[in-house]
Design a protein around this motif. Structure first.
Motif, PDB file in Angstrom:
ATOM      1  N   ARG A 184       0.830  -1.201   0.000  1.00 31.23           N
ATOM      2  CA  ARG A 184       0.000   0.000   0.000  1.00 31.23           C
ATOM      3  C   ARG A 184       0.866   1.253   0.000  1.00 31.23           C
ATOM      4  O   ARG A 184       0.554   2.242  -0.676  1.00 31.23           O
ATOM      5  CB  ARG A 184      -0.914  -0.023   1.231  1.00 31.23           C
ATOM      6  N   THR A 187       2.188   1.952  -3.556  1.00 28.97           N
ATOM      7  CA  THR A 187       1.180   2.480  -4.481  1.00 28.97           C
ATOM      8  C   THR A 187       0.949   3.963  -4.226  1.00 28.97           C
ATOM      9  O   THR A 187       0.556   4.699  -5.133  1.00 28.97           O
ATOM     10  CB  THR A 187      -0.155   1.721  -4.353  1.00 28.97           C
ATOM     11  N   GLU A 192      -0.637   2.851  -8.422  1.00 33.27           N
ATOM     12  CA  GLU A 192      -0.965   1.425  -8.383  1.00 33.27           C
ATOM     13  C   GLU A 192      -0.769   0.787  -9.749  1.00 33.27           C
ATOM     14  O   GLU A 192      -1.158   1.358 -10.777  1.00 33.27           O
ATOM     15  CB  GLU A 192      -2.411   1.237  -7.924  1.00 33.27           C
ATOM     16  N   TYR A 193      -0.148  -0.391  -9.757  1.00 32.35           N
ATOM     17  CA  TYR A 193       0.063  -1.079 -11.032  1.00 32.35           C
ATOM     18  C   TYR A 193      -1.287  -1.407 -11.661  1.00 32.35           C
ATOM     19  O   TYR A 193      -2.177  -1.953 -11.017  1.00 32.35           O
ATOM     20  CB  TYR A 193       0.875  -2.361 -10.828  1.00 32.35           C
TER      21      TYR A 193
END
Length: 632
Positions: A184, A187, A192-193
């Motif tokens: 977390r 990200t 975030e991917y």
């Protein structure tokens, strides 16, 4: 019964279950914990402390608590009318500030005000803030929710940067504290991917959304945060400055000159050249930033590139060890690693460290993990090798990007000084500093990309002429090896190289010295990886076997191991790659070892199988052989 069952479970499983609120509610379990206050040696039962805090926040009275050693303390609050309460705990002459526990207050206005202030302070994402707002608007937190609540704020770049700064000032740090184990957190550092197959796709998708998010938080701080993603020009192209007024943008660039990390400095120049016609006031800062990058002595004890390189190896090695991004492509993990390395480096500017000692420590603790992870990554992204993490190559990569940016935005450059630096060729220019072809090698996020440059006709002729020579030696492959990472090599030429090795009966003539042999073997391994040339990789294996036993130029185990992993990247399919690596390593595991070679190979194998657990299927015999050898 549930309590009895838990007592017989392994500690990790027991702790995981206890932390699951639904599990505890279903079986009527109530978890308690002990809260320790840093390095003070003071600890108090959580339930007792939180009950005291609730009472204090209800009427601001003093409440007594007893620590685990039986000493009496009092919990109380300070703060004037209209101010948020500040909680403290004291005993005799000891007085400690408590963390922000206002989420335990019975007053919803106090709880919500505290949430909004804390969320704004660390740029807590909107969805996380909304989730806690929904709870705190109705009630105070329960005991087992408090740590979850605080972890939201700990998992932010702002908080981690402050923690790292404090550690550096105290002279205390570790790999785990410098590199959070929370996905977390990352990200919130780089976005975030989103399933992108390349960094260019990521940049215009999740990357762009992330940039917009941090810019809307606080324009100045958001701009500086977005520069942690300067690992590729496609990302810096998404960095906006529309929300920054003239004063703030000058302040930001001056900050980067004085206290910037190397990655953010590079990104700032790329962004700055793009906006220079509208923001000419940053030109002087751009000159100073370019000069700092140019003048960095990568062999010196104060080199920013040396520190950045070591930090990248440390962070990426730690992320490999924790397997935090095992389900993501290598470019995304490296994006996170480089951003975290930049964040750490920025904090070291205000609290300088002894760079040489730190670099030695970083390589010792995570160098092997980084190296093997990077070699395994070549199956998916074959054009980037772990050697490219060296400070000298990082600087070359930065210089190459600066020259490209200078060329792309040449019409924006009014200053003769800036123009001479970026697009000139005289002494002092970036061009005068480069060592061909290093600035043109792929960057750390470009390993999966096919080279956009076709092989020039004259070079193609040279490659084919060398490969067709009557005598097969190192000179037969020089043009091919030197072209592989810069140009698109034709598959027919790779097949010619494989055939040449076969014709030469896996022996090279006219070898000048051992270093030349090693350069050609490593180069051919790279060619086979980049071109996905399985036939060349297979012939190379026979060549390596031949020179592993050669009386004059015998390859060390580590040298053969590296060639094995690079050449195995000719197989992009996991099963094929696994079998290739397994076959090579099993062969090496049954050879005679010198000194500590057996110990080193066993360590490499264990680490590699941690990186790619699927390797255990094909490396079982090698593991057993090495375990037996090292247990003698």
């Amino acid at each position: 019964m549930a309590q009895a069952a838990l007592e017989h479970m392994p500690p990790v499983i027991r702790q995981t279950l206890i932390e699951q609120r639904d599990f505890c509610e279903e079986y009527g379990l109530k978890a308690d914990a002990v809260i320790a206050f840093g390095n003070t040696g003071i600890s108090v039962q959580r339930s007792e402390l939180f009950e005291a805090i609730r009472a204090v926040l209800a009427d601001r009275s003093e409440v007594a608590v007893t620590d685990t050693d039986g000493r009496d303390w009092k919990v109380f609050s300070e703060g004037g009318e209209g101010e948020q309460p500040r909680l403290l705990i004291s005993s005799n002459d000891q007085r400690l500030n408590l963390p922000d526990f206002t989420a335990l207050s019975p007053d919803s206005a106090t709880r919500l005000r505290s949430l909004e202030e804390a969320a704004s302070d660390v740029n807590l994402p909107t969805n996380a803030t909304a989730a806690w707002r929904a709870i705190l608007s109705k009630r105070s937190l329960e005991d087992d929710e408090v740590d979850q609540f605080h972890s939201e704020f700990r998992d932010t770049p702002v908080h981690i940067a402050r923690s790292i700064r404090a550690e550096i000032q105290k002279g205390e740090s570790s790999a785990s504290s410098l590199v959070p184990s929370s996905r977390r957190y990352f990200t919130r550092l780089v976005g975030e991917y989103d399933g992108s197959s390349s960094i260019r796709d990521y940049a215009v998708g999740a990357g762009q959304n992330f940039m917009e998010g941090v810019a809307s938080w606080r324009p100045y701080d958001g701009f500086l945060s977005s520069l942690f993603l300067s690992t590729h020009s496609a990302l810096t192209a998404e960095v906006g400055v529309e929300r920054l007024d003239d004063k703030d943008i000058v302040r930001a660039f001056e900050f980067l000159v004085e206290r910037g990390d190397r990655l953010s400095q590079l990104g700032a120049v790329e962004v700055g050249l793009r906006i220079l016609p509208e923001r000419p006031e940053i030109e002087a800062s751009l000159v100073r930033l370019v000069e700092q990058i140019r003048d960095d002595d990568v062999d010196g004890s104060m080199s920013g590139f040396k520190l950045f390189s070591a930090l990248f190896i440390l962070v990426d090695g730690e992320l490999s060890r924790t397997r935090l991004f095992a389900d993501c492509p290598p470019f995304y993990r490296r994006l996170a690693s480089l951003a975290q390395a930049a964040l750490i480096q920025r904090e070291t500017v205000a609290a300088p460290i002894e760079i040489d000692s730190f670099c030695e420590w970083a390589l010792n603790v995570r160098g092997e993990q980084f190296y093997l992870q990077s070699l395994a990554d070549m199956r998916l992204e074959p054009r980037w090798k772990p050697d490219f993490s060296e400070a000298s190559q990082m600087k070359a990569d930065f210089l190459g990007r600066l020259m490209i940016a200078g060329k792309n935005y040449e019409k924006n450059i009014g200053s003769s000084e800036l123009q001479a630096l970026l697009v000139g060729s005289e002494i002092g220019s970036l061009h005068s500093q480069i060592e061909f072809p290093r600035p043109y090698f792929p960057g750390p996020l470009e390993g999966q990309e096919t080279s956009p440059n076709p092989l020039p006709d004259e070079l193609m002729e040279a490659v084919e002429a060398q490969l067709k020579a009557n005598e097969v030696g190192p000179s037969s492959f020089i043009a091919l090896v030197n072209s592989a990472l810069i140009f698109r090599v034709d598959q027919s030429q790779v097949e010619m190289a494989a055939e040449a090795l076969k014709i030469g009966r896996h022996r090279l003539a006219n070898i000048e010295d051992r270093s030349q042999l090693l350069a050609i073997l490593n180069g051919l391994a790279t060619v086979s990886a980049v071109s996905r040339g399985k036939a060349l990789a297979d012939e190379l294996r026979l060549l390596v076997r031949r020179y592993r036993r050669d009386t004059q130029y015998a390859l060390s185990l580590d040298e053969a191991f590296r060639i094995c992993l690079v050449a195995s990247a000719s197989r992009s399919d996991l099963k094929d790659w696994r079998e290739s690596v397994g076959d090579w390593l099993t062969e090496l595991a049954f050879e005679d070892f010198q000194g500590k070679e057996g110990e080193a190979l066993y360590s490499h194998l264990q680490c590699l199988c941690h990186v790619v657990p699927e390797l255990w299927v094909s490396c079982g015999r090698a593991d057993a052989a090495l375990a037996a050898y090292n247990s003698r």
